[in-house]
Design an enzyme around this catalytic site. Structure first.
Site, short mmCIF file in Angstrom:
data_model
loop_
_atom_site.label_atom_id
_atom_site.label_comp_id
_atom_site.label_asym_id
_atom_site.label_seq_id
_atom_site.Cartn_x
_atom_site.Cartn_y
_atom_site.Cartn_z
N GLY A 96 -34.84 48.94 22.24
CA GLY A 96 -34.02 48.24 21.24
C GLY A 96 -32.59 48.91 21.22
O GLY A 96 -31.73 48.37 20.65
N GLN A 97 -32.27 50.12 21.81
CA GLN A 97 -31.09 50.57 21.63
C GLN A 97 -30.38 50.07 22.50
O GLN A 97 -28.92 50.35 22.58
CB GLN A 97 -31.37 52.26 22.33
N SER A 139 -30.36 50.10 26.10
CA SER A 139 -30.01 51.13 27.55
C SER A 139 -29.89 49.87 28.60
O SER A 139 -29.10 50.20 29.70
CB SER A 139 -31.01 51.78 27.77
N GLY A 142 -27.91 57.69 20.04
CA GLY A 142 -29.15 57.03 19.64
C GLY A 142 -29.43 57.90 18.16
O GLY A 142 -29.97 57.19 17.08
N GLU A 143 -29.21 59.22 18.21
CA GLU A 143 -29.66 60.01 17.07
C GLU A 143 -28.61 60.39 16.11
O GLU A 143 -28.86 60.76 15.01
CB GLU A 143 -30.63 61.30 17.47
#
Ligand SMILES: Cc1cc2nc3c(=O)[nH]c(=O)nc-3n(C[C@H](O)[C@H](O)[C@H](O)COP(=O)(O)OP(=O)(O)OC[C@H]3O[C@@H](n4cnc5c(N)ncnc54)[C@H](O)[C@@H]3O)c2cc1C
Ligand code: FES
Ligand code: FES
Lengths: 283, 759, 156
Positions: free
Chosen positions: B492-493, B495, B711-712
């Site tokens: 979902g990110q 990539s 992402g984080e």
């Protein structure tokens, strides 16, 4: 889920005949939105479900008349939400329906199921307790009416007996000067079951409150009228002090159940705050 | 032009839509969730009902009698195939099925295999297990005490990852790892400090709740191999670990994934794969094990943590010393907890230049479900502590919170507490952007009556996990079309699109012409895992190198060709052939000294995230409404700016949930709210009216096109920003997350001298 | 046999029949018998909307909808929105505004948008939030989903 027998009678009488099995595994199903989650969580494993969806006429429709609203037990919550008859007769219901679960559930959930389930977290029961309502019930022995005040007996317990069906709900006609409000407080995400529901209804006579009704739900094991608060309101001026005193009385009267949404002490406090706010907002 | 046009700058840095957009909106996108194989059995887990106990007897007869049930698999059956059935990335401590003992409620004890999921479910309920209960321990501090009941007789380090090689075999303790860092002399510094602040902060356990629940389908091959189709973030690890358990060479195990319906760290290492593999080999049929959302609550969680933090501050508001002692509640199995403990633990000094630092981190076993990685990997628990404390210090000393952070900022060229000299971390730029986004220098209306308003900020840092390896291949086919083979998992990110953009940039072709082949260990080369915001940096570098390699081969092969198609035709004389470019990336690294935790090169890049929040507090109910939430990240360079913003706002909302109401509520190890009905996550109505994800760019010298991971980053700081805003609004200090209305109201009432009664 | 039913219903415009056991949900039938996975189970409790399909034109949670109740009904899943290989305008809007990340919730969001636009072709933001508030997205792509819905209202 486990296998069970599904029957879909076409008439109320047939449904009642199929229900009356003296078996706790036999139940009616309307929208299934309360029952199926319980079945999926294996809290309830039916032996037979009696679906009401093929029963037409008598169980459907929303009618307005001098006596108030007559709502078929199979009317969906979406039908109620969008009904102009409901909006005219009881705008407090229309507003509450907008935050009651979600569109998908309201599309299938029925008023009959909503009331028969006896879940203390439901939004409409406290409102109906203040508006005044009667529930028409049919069973083997014929029909009877249950006053809404006598419907909710305990935690998931109602006065509708095992072999009986709710066929219709009658919401009393509202006097023009009745003020109503429902406060739904959610403690976690905004969209949730209520942590506390507070419904109020009152009329004024001159500069005094003539008659008042206050009901609380969700915090308690069943939706309840709060006589002590109603007494304080009746005959008093509709002022901040009166509302505060009534809210205090409501907080003192309830016996809240602790759960993950709050301790008993917190819920008691939320009853105080939301009964007061409901009284302040009533219109 | 007479040659291939390799001009740069057309693909990287653009907000391109997702390559898979069409499939996601028409419902046909591939998830492992959708996979059904002919002859497949459905596995359903029977789980422990107690937190700690010996298994006396397992009676499967009633379960076996259910129509449609094929077998009931228990530890005894597992042992026939896998004599040593323990797995784990840090310790070999987790059995495929409970063996002799259960250590948490919900631990898998048996698996029912049936023709259909309903029969499997019914039968799983009928497995009867007799236990001899043992004393259990749930609190991380209590579990670390010498007299606590011990969960594991012996701890056997896995020895797989370079960074975890130092874990020693231990006995008779629940402390799986204590990681320390010593820099300077904190005792002396505290003695000399003008002010010393000491607090204890806690965060509860929360859950990923990825919307595609965990699912694995294991498919045995007649020829003696095994294919594992799994919704996993770490296919390469799964292959190694399953081969090790079975005693097979890696080339007999094929692991493939598809798109994931979210991961957030839940789908790492081994989750259902070992169980499904063993069941399939025993049954000689494909086996699907798919969890329900509710079961995920017993599978993996985020670490709860207790953080004791003590900070010394000089008269001028500069922090001189910091001591942090953190107890990480790892649950019954270590999973990747030791890495969380160590890698996050050493960052507890924050993005600050503090001379004297002493950090102690304890990874502790308890009788709760295992804790592992969850977006941010332990960082948000620490930022919660040090950024809450920062505001207390600033307020006590009468310094503006923003100014306090500026005064203490750790700047490039200065050593971090680990000794690593910082490069590519833009604290000032992030604080400036935050100040701007929050209009920090403008007056702020704090409200009146029962609604009080406040605003707050926070900033946190993480060092990307190191050392890890990514490898990639870029294929150019006979017609000139291109495919990237890599084992990064798109959960979902985005990539796939990012990797395609990087390859396209190097190859001088449109991103939409690049196909990204999904992880399949038979086809795509090794990658450590999709975690810790490492993929854009590591895999991005590998893909970039692979594309450069392919391009160089083409240039050598057909100098002067004007397209790949021409180049291939020129070389192979027909539509034929493949050019394979290969790239691999592993950053340099220096192992920290086991005594001091010091290292001259602890990480390839620092991730920095700041957040600002404005809140309205209903002082009668304690309910906080976040009206504005800003996330600012230092991203090096955004390969796809819109994707970066979406990751930042998504992380902000997720962390808003963790901050305000998400919490697993336990009673005797039982999760009382193991369902989305009672474990509430943020919905549309919880989204702040104003929500922004924004970033500063300062290209990282080693990142692909200057990019770092992101992402984080958006997870780090919203919690303290919100709590600091609450503090600003009401003066009320809360030490425990989440900030539920009840906790807030109790604190307000306490402060006002009208405490709410207990219970 | 009362534990098993033969169902006839319309699925994405085509009349179909299927056999289902009484305790199966419509999702199981769509997946097993028709290979349709656009409606998919996540929370399993009516909360998230990943399992949304339209029954007689209104959205329901497929995870709670007994298959037997589909008999005689008209069912539409996200796979049935496109016409002759052309995406439905709502789908175009979600692509254009990237109203998704992992995509697991997306079919539900799209179908709920369809229900919304059926009632309110020019929805206010308030109406958008009201209709979608019962659909959850763990990737928290909410801002882009709202953008997508606004765009869909322009395109439909
Ligand atoms: C995700 C979710 C969120 C929800 N959130 C809320 C909320 O915020 N507020 C709220 O108030 N409610 C909420 N609900 C509950 C919802 O209101 C009820 O599920 C619904 O009203 C039940 O109606 P039904 O027709 O689906 O009942 P069913 O599930 O069909 O039946 C419920 C019970 O009533 C019995 N029954 C049904 N019809 C009759 C009848 N005519 N006569 C006698 N007995 C009958 C059944 O035997 C059963 O015991 C939520 C539900 C879900 C799934
Ligand atoms: S899966 Fe049906 S609503 Fe969540
Ligand atoms: S896009 Fe992942 S759940 Fe919504």
């Amino acid at each position: 889920m486990k296998a069970f027998e599904l029957v879909e009678p076409a008439t109320i009488d047939d449904a009642i005949a199929l229900l009356d099995a003296g078996d706790p595994g036999v139940r009616a199903v309307a929208g299934g939105s309360a029952l199926v989650p319980m079945m999926k969580a294996r809290l309830f494993q039916p032996t037979r479900l009696v679906s009401l969806r093929r029963i037409g006429g008598a169980l459907r429709g929303i009618h307005a008349g001098d006596g108030g609203l007559r709502i078929g037990a199979l009317a969906t919550l979406t039908e109620l939400e969008h009904s102009t008859r409901v909006r005219d007769a009881a705008p407090v219901m229309s507003r509450a329906l907008r935050t009651l679960s979600n569109v998908r559930i309201r599309n299938v959930a029925t008023l009959g199921g909503h009331l028969a389930h006896g879940d203390p977290h439901m939004d409409l029961p406290p409102i109906l307790l203040t508006l005044g309502a009667r529930v028409r019930v049919a069973g083997r022995g014929g029909e009877r009416w249950i006053d809404i005040n006598d419907l909710f007996l305990g935690y998931y317990q109602t006065a509708v007996a095992a072999g009986e069906l709710i066929t219709e709900v009658h919401v009393s006609a509202q006097p023009h000067d009745a003020r109503t409000w429902y406060e739904k407080f959610t403690a976690l995400s905004a969209d949730d079951w209520p942590t506390v529901g507070a419904a109020v209804w009152y009329r004024t006579a001159g500069d005094r409150i003539g008659e008042a009704r206050v009901a609380v739900s969700a915090a308690t094991e069943r939706p309840v009228r709060i006589a002590a608060a109603e007494q304080i309101l009746t005959g008093a001026a509709p002022s901040a002090e009166t509302f505060g005193a009534a809210a205090d009385a409501a907080a003192a009267a309830v016996d809240p159940l602790a759960d993950i949404r709050g301790s008993a002490a917190y819920k008691r406090e939320m009853v105080r705050v939301h009964v007061r706010r409901a009284l302040e907002k009533a219109r | 032009m007479g040659s291939l046009d390799f001009a740069r700058g057309r693909e990287v840095g653009r907000s391109l839509g997702r390559l898979e957009a069409a499939a996601k909106v028409d419902g046909t996108v591939e998830y492992i969730h959708n996979l059904r194989l002919p002859g497949m059995l459905h596995g359903r887990i029977h789980r422990s009902s107690i937190p700690h106990g010996r298994i006396v007897r397992i009676d499967t007869s009633a379960a076996l009698a259910v129509a449609g049930v094929h077998a009931v698999v228990t530890a005894d059956d597992v042992a026939r195939l896998v004599p040593d059935p323990y797995y784990g990335p840090a310790f070999h401590d987790q059995p495929i099925l409970a063996t002799g003992k259960v250590r948490h409620v919900g631990e898998p004890v048996a698996v029912v295999l049936a023709d259909n999921p309903h029969a499997a479910e019914e039968a799983a309920d009928l497995v009867a297990v007799e236990y001899e209960p043992l004393e259990a321990v749930f609190d991380e501090v209590a579990a670390a005490a010498p007299d606590a009941p011990v969960l594991h007789d012996e701890l056997r380090p896995a020895g797989m990852f370079t960074d975890l090689k130092h874990l020693a075999g231990r006995r008779d303790t629940n402390v799986a790892l204590d990681a320390r860092l010593r820099s300077g002399d904190v005792e002396q510094a505290f003695a000399e400090a003008e002010h010393v602040f000491e607090h204890t902060f806690r965060t509860g356990k929360v859950m990923h709740a990825a919307f595609e629940p965990m699912v694995t389908v294991a498919e045995p091959h007649a020829a003696g191999g095994l294919t594992i189709h799994t919704a996993s973030q770490s296919p390469s690890f799964v292959r190694s670990e399953i081969s090790r358990l079975l005693g097979w060479p890696e080339n007999r195990v094929r692991v493939r994934t598809a798109f994931l319906g979210g991961g957030f760290g839940a789908k790492l290492y081994i989750k259902l794969e070992a169980m499904a593999a063993v069941c399939a080999l025993l049954a000689r049929r494909p086996v699907r094990i798919a969890l329900s959302m509710d079961e995920q609550f017993y599978t993996i969680t985020k670490h709860g943590a207790t953080v004791r933090i003590k900070t010394g501050v000089a008269r001028d508001g500069r922090m001189t010393a910091r001591q942090v002692e953190t107890f990480w509640n790892g649950g019954a199995y270590a999973d990747i907890g030791p890495r969380v403990t160590q890698k996050s633990g050493f960052s507890a000094a924050g993005p600050y230049d503090i001379e004297h630092v002493a950090l102690d981190n304890y990874a502790v076993y308890t009788n709760e479900p295992p804790a592992g990685a969850l977006r941010g990997f332990g960082i948000s628990q620490l930022v919660w502590a040090y950024e809450r404390q920062a505001d207390v210090i600033a307020r006590t000393l009468g310094i503006d919170p923003l100014e306090f952070r500026r005064r203490n900022a750790l700047r490039n060229g200065r050593p971090h507490a680990t000794g690593t000299v910082v490069v590519g971390m833009e604290v000032d730029a992030v604080l400036d952007r935050l100040a701007e986004a929050m209009a920090w220098d403008k007056p702020f209306d704090r409200g009146t009556g029962t609604i009080r308003r406040g605003r707050g900020i926070g900033i946190g840092v993480k060092a990307c996990v190191s050392p890890t390896t990514s490898t990639a291949a870029v294929h150019i086919y006979g017609d000139g079309s291109c495919a990237v083979h890599c084992s990064t998992v798109d959960m979902g990110q985005g990539s796939d699109t990012t990797m395609a953009q990087i390859a396209a940039e190097v190859l001088g072709i449109p991103t939409t012409d690049v196909r990204v082949v999904h992880p399949d260990t038979d086809v795509t080369p090794y990658d450590m895992a999709t975690l810790g915001s490492r993929s854009t940096f590591h895999m991005g570098n590998a893909v970039r190198r692979a594309a450069e390699d392919a391009r160089a081969q083409i240039e050598r092969m057909a100098p002067g060709a004007t397209s790949f198609r021409d180049a291939m035709l020129a070389r192979f004389a027909m539509q034929a052939g493949t050019v394979v470019g290969f790239g691999s990336y592993a950053p340099s690294y220096q192992k920290p000294d086991p005594e001091t935790g010091l290292s001259a090169n602890i990480t390839p890049f620092w991730m920095l995230g700041g957040a600002g929040a404005e809140v309205e507090v209903d002082t009668e109910t304690g309910r906080i409404t976040v009206t504005k939430l800003v996330n600012v990240a230092d991203v090096g360079r955004a390969i796809n700016p819109a994707s970066v913003e979406r990751q930042l706002t998504g992380a902000a909302i997720m962390q808003l949930g963790f901050t305000l109401f998400e919490e697993m509520v336990f009673s005797d190890g039982q999760v009382l709210n193991a369902s989305l009905a009672d474990y509430k996550i943020p919905g549309f109505l919880d989204v702040p009216r104003e929500l922004t994800g924004t970033f500063v760019e300062a290209p990282h010298p080693e990142g692909p096109f200057g990019a770092k991971g992101v992402g984080e980053t958006g997870i780090f700081s919203p919690s303290p920003a919100i709590a600091n805003a609450l503090y600003d609004a009401t003066g009320v200090m809360l030490y425990d997350m989440p900030l539920t209305p009840e906790r807030v109201l109790r604190a307000i009432r306490e402060a006002g001298g009208r405490p709410l009664e207990q219970a | 046999m009362t534990h098993q039913r033969t169902l006839s219903f319309t699925l994405n415009g085509r009349p179909v029949t299927a056999t289902a056991r009484t305790h199966e949900t419509i999702l199981e039938v769509l997946q097993r018998d028709f290979g349709l996975f656009g409606a998919r189970e996540s929370c399993g409790q009516g909360l998230c909307g990943c399992c949304t399909l339209l029954v007689n034109g209104t959205a329901v949670s497929g995870c709670l909808y007994l298959a037997a109740f589909a008999d005689g009904a008209e069912l539409v899943t996200v796979e049935g929105l496109a016409r002759g290989g052309t995406q439905h305008p709502i789908q175009c809007a979600f692509v254009e505004k990237s109203g998704f990340q992992c995509g697991f919730c997306t079919p539900g969001m799209i179908l709920m948008t369809k229900e919304l636009l059926g009632r309110h072709p020019r929805p206010t933001d308030e109406q958008i939030r009201h209709y979608l508030s019962g659909n959850l997205c763990r990737c928290a792509t909410y801002p882009d989903i709202i953008e997508s819905v606004r765009r869909a209202a322009e395109l439909v």
